[in-house]
Design an enzyme around this catalytic site. Structure first.
Site, PDB file in Angstrom:
ATOM      1  N   LYS A 188       0.872  -1.177   0.000  1.00  0.00           N
ATOM      2  CA  LYS A 188       0.000   0.000   0.000  1.00  0.00           C
ATOM      3  C   LYS A 188       0.911   1.230   0.000  1.00  0.00           C
ATOM      4  CE  LYS A 188      -2.838   3.260   1.369  1.00  0.00           C
ATOM      5  NZ  LYS A 188      -1.898   4.333   0.969  1.00  0.00           N
ATOM      6  N   GLU A 264       8.158   1.074  11.814  1.00  0.00           N
ATOM      7  CA  GLU A 264       9.249   2.067  11.755  1.00  0.00           C
ATOM      8  C   GLU A 264       8.555   3.422  11.816  1.00  0.00           C
ATOM      9  OE1 GLU A 264      12.423   1.374  11.553  1.00  0.00           O
ATOM     10  OE2 GLU A 264      12.393  -0.727  10.963  1.00  0.00           O
ATOM     11  N   CYS A 299      12.840  10.636   8.374  1.00  0.00           N
ATOM     12  CA  CYS A 299      12.529  10.095   9.711  1.00  0.00           C
ATOM     13  C   CYS A 299      13.682  10.311  10.678  1.00  0.00           C
ATOM     14  CB  CYS A 299      12.164   8.624   9.620  1.00  0.00           C
ATOM     15  SG  CYS A 299      13.458   7.627   8.874  1.00  0.00           S
ATOM     16  N   GLU A 398       7.276  15.407  16.682  1.00  0.00           N
ATOM     17  CA  GLU A 398       7.907  15.383  15.369  1.00  0.00           C
ATOM     18  C   GLU A 398       7.183  16.356  14.428  1.00  0.00           C
ATOM     19  OE1 GLU A 398       7.263  11.958  12.839  1.00  0.00           O
ATOM     20  OE2 GLU A 398       9.385  11.954  12.336  1.00  0.00           O
TER      21      GLU A 398
END
Ligand code: NAD
Length: 494
Positions: A188, A264, A299, A398
């Site tokens: 996906k 992750e 990331c 974040e």
């Protein structure tokens, strides 16, 4: 790579994209489509299938059938290796096409995309292709009258959900080891970065991957991603993306077949600068690229700059000067250092973080605003905020954008305390000439990757994964293979 070949590709019309199921491009079961907007100018680039729950179920059924009849898992390892190596070669042969298509879709600066996307994806696929016939089972040291064999078997159907920042690189981190171990996969891609990844899958078929072994469904995470998460027929779910989605995937697994879930997730990685760094100007340059490349949509971005108080002002001034010299703009220009923000929603969110940082006592040194609005694209000036308290929103949450929060510290203990004061633990760095201090920081900062006197380097041979709310499990290296195998014991009475 020269600019004229990039410019030659940038104007090509982009064909509509459909799902990949059983080796065929198929539209959504209800004919639904969604616009694909380019972050470079906000214009519609093409349309792609808006997947339905039925589409996802069809893709999973195809992967299951392919696994059960062993059309891939049953091939000799040397044959699987040959296909994957050919796929890697094809990715390299189409590198420019893939990189330009990806940049038009997600806005990463082309110089970085060329390196980090097709180049890294091909390297990852090749790494696992070369590993697959070197993975052995084990013989356990059982008592002499039995033989204990430990088989390593593929898990079955792997569901992979990936984000928009590096679709090829991160896609390959999942597809390489999953396929190498003989699994079937349903992928996906992210809503705002599906095109290059879907194109890369076409090349897998061209390389000889049997139909049905690798399927992909485009569309909304909340629809097709959820259907994958809730499926009773997906054995392992591997995910890169936000913590909020990761949390949902664990719930889906608990509500369905308790599939294994590997996450992750995000980070708030500390880049720690001591006054005894071997080269403070080099540290400043790397601090700037460590947060601002791909407009901070990385990331492992070094989004918290922790600077020893004695050098704070000079060091921050240097990072600001360097950042102001980084050219923001057209992601398809080789001169561009900082590309576009992936979507308008993401840009608004970034600006909201800046407002909050100011309200909480931070001070802007540079940036803080949207720029190049006249292009219709989503661009933001590299932004540095000082005076960020360790408990401030900018230090805790974040952003996933070009916003660097700076905090001063005094001494090793305070550096470690601040570094470890978030729920995350993905990456980090320490800059020092003192070997003992460097090793102590590596030991004491809670994170998955710690750099010393550099930031952000990596390759296929070392694992990437987080601790805490940065996730579990690892991509890359031979350790990643563990996610894609089941151990089976054979206990044989002699
Ligand atoms: P996101 O979680 O919004 O989306 C990631 C993927 O999940 C997309 O494909 C999306 O369609 C899908 N999704 C969304 N809702 C879903 C649902 N309800 N069910 C199933 N799937 C769903 O994340 P993003 O904004 O695309 O990516 C940014 C995040 O990814 C950041 O937090 C970043 O740090 C993280 N990231 C982590 C790594 C790493 O290796 N740790 C690498 C890159 C990005």
């Amino acid at each position: 790579m020269d600019q004229s070949s990039i410019d030659g590709l940038r104007a090509h019309p982009v064909a509509e994209r459909f799902h990949l199921i059983e080796g065929k491009h198929v539209p959504a079961s209800d004919g639904g489509q969604m616009d694909v907007l380019s972050p470079i100018d906000g214009q519609v680039l093409t349309r792609m299938a808006r997947g339905t729950v039925q589409d996802m179920q069809a893709a999973i059924a195809s992967a299951r059938a392919a696994f059960e009849d062993r059309r891939w898992a049953g091939q000799p390892p040397a044959a699987r290796k040959k296909v994957l190596l050919k796929w890697a070669d094809l990715i390299e042969a189409h590198a420019l096409e893939l990189a330009v298509l990806g940049v038009r879709d997600n806005g990463t600066e082309i110089a970085m995309a060329l390196k980090a996307e097709p180049g890294s994806a091909a390297g990852t696929i090749r790494y696992y292709a070369e590993a697959l016939d070197k993975i052995y089972g084990e013989i356990a040291p059982t008592p002499g009258d039995v033989l204990g064999l430990i088989h390593k078997e593929p898990v079955g159907v792997v569901g992979a959900i990936v984000p928009w920042n590096f679709p090829l690189m991160i896609g390959a981190w999942k597809l390489g080891p999953a396929l190498a171990m003989g699994n079937s996969v349903v992928l996906k891609p992210a809503e705002t970065a599906s095109l290059s990844l879907m194109r890369m899958l076409d090349l897998a078929l061209e390389a000889g991957l049997p139909p049905g072994v690798l399927n992909a469904v485009t569309g909304e995470g909340a629809v097709v991603g959820e259907a994958m998460g809730l499926s009773m027929d997906v054995d392992v779910l591997v995910f890169t993306g936000s913590g909020a989605t990761g949390r949902r995937l664990m719930e889906y697994a608990a509500r369905s077949n308790m599939k294994r879930v590997y996450l992750e997730l995000g980070g708030k990685s500390p880049n720690i600068i001591f006054a005894d760094a071997p080269d403070l100007h080099e540290a400043a340059k790397v601090a700037a690229t460590g947060i601002f490349r791909n407009a901070g949509q990385v990331c492992v971005a070094g989004s918290r700059l922790l600077v020893e108080a004695s050098i704070h002002d000079d060091f921050v001034a240097d990072v600001a000067r360097i950042s102001e010299g980084m050219r923001v703009g057209d992601p398809l220009s080789l001169e561009t250092a900082i590309g576009a923000i992936n979507s308008e929603a993401q840009l608004k969110q970034n600006l909201g973080f800046v407002d909050t940082a100011l309200a909480e006592g931070g001070e802007i040194v540079t940036g803080g605003q949207r720029i190049l609005e006249e292009t219709g694209g989503y661009f933001m000036a590299p932004t540095i905020v000082t005076g960020v308290r360790p408990d401030a929103t900018l230090a805790q949450k974040e952003v996933f954008g070009p916003v660097l929060g700076v905090t001063a510290f005094d001494g090793d203990a305070e550096a470690v305390r601040i570094a470890n004061s978030t729920v995350y633990g993905l990456a980090g760095a320490v800059w020092t000439s003192n070997l003992s201090r460097a090793h102590r920081m590596v030991r004491n900062v809670r994170t998955g990757v710690m750099h010393v006197n550099t930031y952000g380097g990596s390759d296929a041979t070392v694992p990437l994964g987080g601790v805490g709310q940065s996730g579990n499990g690892h991509d890359k290296s031979l350790h990643a293979l563990e996610k894609y195998i089941n151990l089976k014991t054979a206990w044989i009475k002699l």
